[in-house]
Design a protein around this motif. Structure first.
Motif, PDB file in Angstrom:
ATOM      1  N   HIS A  90      -0.795 -12.965  -5.962  1.00  0.00           N
ATOM      2  CA  HIS A  90       0.428 -12.177  -6.022  1.00  0.00           C
ATOM      3  C   HIS A  90       0.224 -10.813  -5.364  1.00  0.00           C
ATOM      4  O   HIS A  90       1.112 -10.307  -4.666  1.00  0.00           O
ATOM      5  N   ALA A  91      -0.958 -10.221  -5.579  1.00  0.00           N
ATOM      6  CA  ALA A  91      -1.234  -8.906  -5.011  1.00  0.00           C
ATOM      7  C   ALA A  91      -1.187  -8.945  -3.489  1.00  0.00           C
ATOM      8  O   ALA A  91      -0.656  -8.035  -2.848  1.00  0.00           O
ATOM      9  N   LEU A  92      -1.743  -9.987  -2.899  1.00  0.00           N
ATOM     10  CA  LEU A  92      -1.717 -10.106  -1.443  1.00  0.00           C
ATOM     11  C   LEU A  92      -0.300 -10.320  -0.935  1.00  0.00           C
ATOM     12  O   LEU A  92       0.076  -9.813   0.127  1.00  0.00           O
ATOM     13  N   GLU A  93       0.501 -11.064  -1.683  1.00  0.00           N
ATOM     14  CA  GLU A  93       1.916 -11.229  -1.320  1.00  0.00           C
ATOM     15  C   GLU A  93       2.637  -9.885  -1.396  1.00  0.00           C
ATOM     16  O   GLU A  93       3.452  -9.547  -0.522  1.00  0.00           O
ATOM     17  N   GLN A  94       2.341  -9.109  -2.442  1.00  0.00           N
ATOM     18  CA  GLN A  94       2.968  -7.793  -2.597  1.00  0.00           C
ATOM     19  C   GLN A  94       2.561  -6.846  -1.473  1.00  0.00           C
ATOM     20  O   GLN A  94       3.379  -6.082  -0.954  1.00  0.00           O
ATOM     21  N   ALA A  95       1.287  -6.903  -1.094  1.00  0.00           N
ATOM     22  CA  ALA A  95       0.816  -6.067   0.011  1.00  0.00           C
ATOM     23  C   ALA A  95       1.532  -6.429   1.302  1.00  0.00           C
ATOM     24  O   ALA A  95       1.937  -5.545   2.076  1.00  0.00           O
ATOM     25  N   GLY A 105       1.861   2.894   2.004  1.00  0.00           N
ATOM     26  CA  GLY A 105       0.636   2.421   1.390  1.00  0.00           C
ATOM     27  C   GLY A 105       0.901   1.830   0.029  1.00  0.00           C
ATOM     28  O   GLY A 105       2.052   1.652  -0.378  1.00  0.00           O
ATOM     29  N   TYR A 106      -0.194   1.529  -0.684  1.00  0.00           N
ATOM     30  CA  TYR A 106      -0.037   0.982  -2.031  1.00  0.00           C
ATOM     31  C   TYR A 106      -1.171   1.425  -2.944  1.00  0.00           C
ATOM     32  O   TYR A 106      -2.267   1.767  -2.510  1.00  0.00           O
ATOM     33  N   ILE A 128      -7.818  -6.970  -0.852  1.00  0.00           N
ATOM     34  CA  ILE A 128      -6.469  -6.407  -0.806  1.00  0.00           C
ATOM     35  C   ILE A 128      -6.400  -5.275   0.217  1.00  0.00           C
ATOM     36  O   ILE A 128      -5.455  -5.196   1.022  1.00  0.00           O
ATOM     37  N   ILE A 129      -7.388  -4.395   0.205  1.00  0.00           N
ATOM     38  CA  ILE A 129      -7.385  -3.247   1.116  1.00  0.00           C
ATOM     39  C   ILE A 129      -7.338  -3.701   2.570  1.00  0.00           C
ATOM     40  O   ILE A 129      -6.595  -3.149   3.392  1.00  0.00           O
ATOM     41  N   GLN A 130      -8.127  -4.725   2.904  1.00  0.00           N
ATOM     42  CA  GLN A 130      -8.219  -5.176   4.293  1.00  0.00           C
ATOM     43  C   GLN A 130      -7.108  -6.130   4.707  1.00  0.00           C
ATOM     44  O   GLN A 130      -7.018  -6.495   5.883  1.00  0.00           O
ATOM     45  N   SER A 131      -6.256  -6.519   3.773  1.00  0.00           N
ATOM     46  CA  SER A 131      -5.211  -7.497   4.099  1.00  0.00           C
ATOM     47  C   SER A 131      -4.094  -6.904   4.950  1.00  0.00           C
ATOM     48  O   SER A 131      -3.345  -7.648   5.590  1.00  0.00           O
ATOM     49  N   THR A 132      -3.959  -5.570   4.965  1.00  0.00           N
ATOM     50  CA  THR A 132      -2.958  -4.904   5.798  1.00  0.00           C
ATOM     51  C   THR A 132      -3.581  -3.636   6.386  1.00  0.00           C
ATOM     52  O   THR A 132      -4.718  -3.289   6.061  1.00  0.00           O
TER      53      THR A 132
END
Length: 311
Positions: A90-95, A105-106, A128-132
């Motif tokens: 879910h976190a990656l989808e949110q990012a 940012g987030y 998560i940090i590197q996903s975007t």
């Protein structure tokens, strides 16, 4: 990858709630009013769908709707950050949603349920940090407790711009700020952060998230200005008359870090119900009345420039 401004907003950070209607459905119009109020009152930024925004209790479809409203209300005015976290999928989808819709940012909230090892935490946060390419802030709280070595390793990722502390371990905070220095921006994320900001500011924490800014933002601003200017008399008066009394109510029940904000917003006349989603409980009637009296007295002593009628 694009070149981005790699720093966090400074000063008092605005964290809107997730307004719910009488049926418990997300009230996007109420969210828009909440964000407008924060921006009009000079908050340096908006962080939507974070802890105060009940990220734990909203679907990613609702999340998208909240971010869309926040983008509309903040565009060209203040930086917009979102909350991501919990279940890593879910976190990656949110990012991805945050990047798609144009957030700056987030803030990464703790992982769901698991009490992880340091390498597990590194994997969770770095993924998560590197996903975007968006700026990322890590949040030290609950089951996301970083050791210095782990935080240093995360600092190798250019997207990481900030560290928000919600634990209050001052020995760690001194070590982190001394060793890592200005590589990161330092944010006080303690519950009702005005209570502790007098201690944090001397460590180099330049920002804090303010719960009371959702309903008495001018008093939070007056407090912070007095703190930075060394006006102890004003700081003491606001601690005694406003911050400590509200903090004493907040400590009466778990979950009041969220539900007490909604109560305060309703008291000053913002179009917000006190409804929250489980497992958070609404504010009890007696505590609501206590809060109302504190706010009435505070507004009598420190009138708001942007008026809101008490209800």
């Amino acid at each position: 990858m694009t070149t981005k401004r790699r720093q966090t907003p400074k000063g008092i950070l605005g964290f809107p709630v997730a307004p719910m209607d009488d049926e418990g459905k997300l009230d996007l119009e109420g969210l828009g009013k909440n964000i407008e109020f924060l921006v009009e009152n000079g908050l340096s930024s908006v962080f939507v769908a974070c802890g105060a925004g009940e990220m734990h209790a909203i679907s990613n479809e609702e999340y998208r709707s909240m971010v869309e409203v926040a983008v509309e209300k903040t565009k060209g005015k203040v930086p917009l950050y979102t909350g991501v976290g919990g279940n890593i999928t879910h976190a990656l989808e949110q990012a991805a949603i945050s990047e798609e819709l144009g957030a700056e940012g987030y803030l990464i909230l703790p992982p769901y349920l698991i009490d992880p090892s340091q390498d597990g935490l590194y994997n969770y946060l770095s993924t998560i940090i590197q996903s975007t390419d968006l700026n990322a802030i890590v949040y030290q709280r609950d089951n996301c407790i970083l050791e210095l070595k782990t935080l240093q390793e995360l600092c190798e990722l250019p997207q990481l711009v900030g560290y928000k502390d919600g634990v209050g371990n001052m020995e760690n905070n001194v070590e982190f700020t001394q060793v890592i220095g200005d590589r990161l921006d330092w944010i006080n994320g303690m519950p009702l952060a005005e209570v502790t900001m007098a201690a944090y500011v001397n460590l180099g924490f330049t920002s804090y998230s303010s719960a009371i800014s959702n309903y008495i933002p001018h008093i939070s601003a007056k407090y912070y200005e007095a703190l930075l200017n060394g006006d102890r008399e004003v700081v003491h008066a606001i601690y005694k008359g406003v911050i400590f009394p509200i903090h004493r109510i907040r400590k009466q029940k778990k979950g009041y870090a969220v539900s007490l904000i909604k109560a305060g917003m309703q008291i000053v006349g913002l179009p917000i119900t006190t409804n929250v989603r489980g497992p958070i409980a609404p504010v009890e009637d007696g505590h609501y009345k206590e809060l109302k009296l504190i706010i009435e007295n505070a507004l009598e002593k420190y009138p708001a420039q942007i008026k809101a009628e008490l209800v």
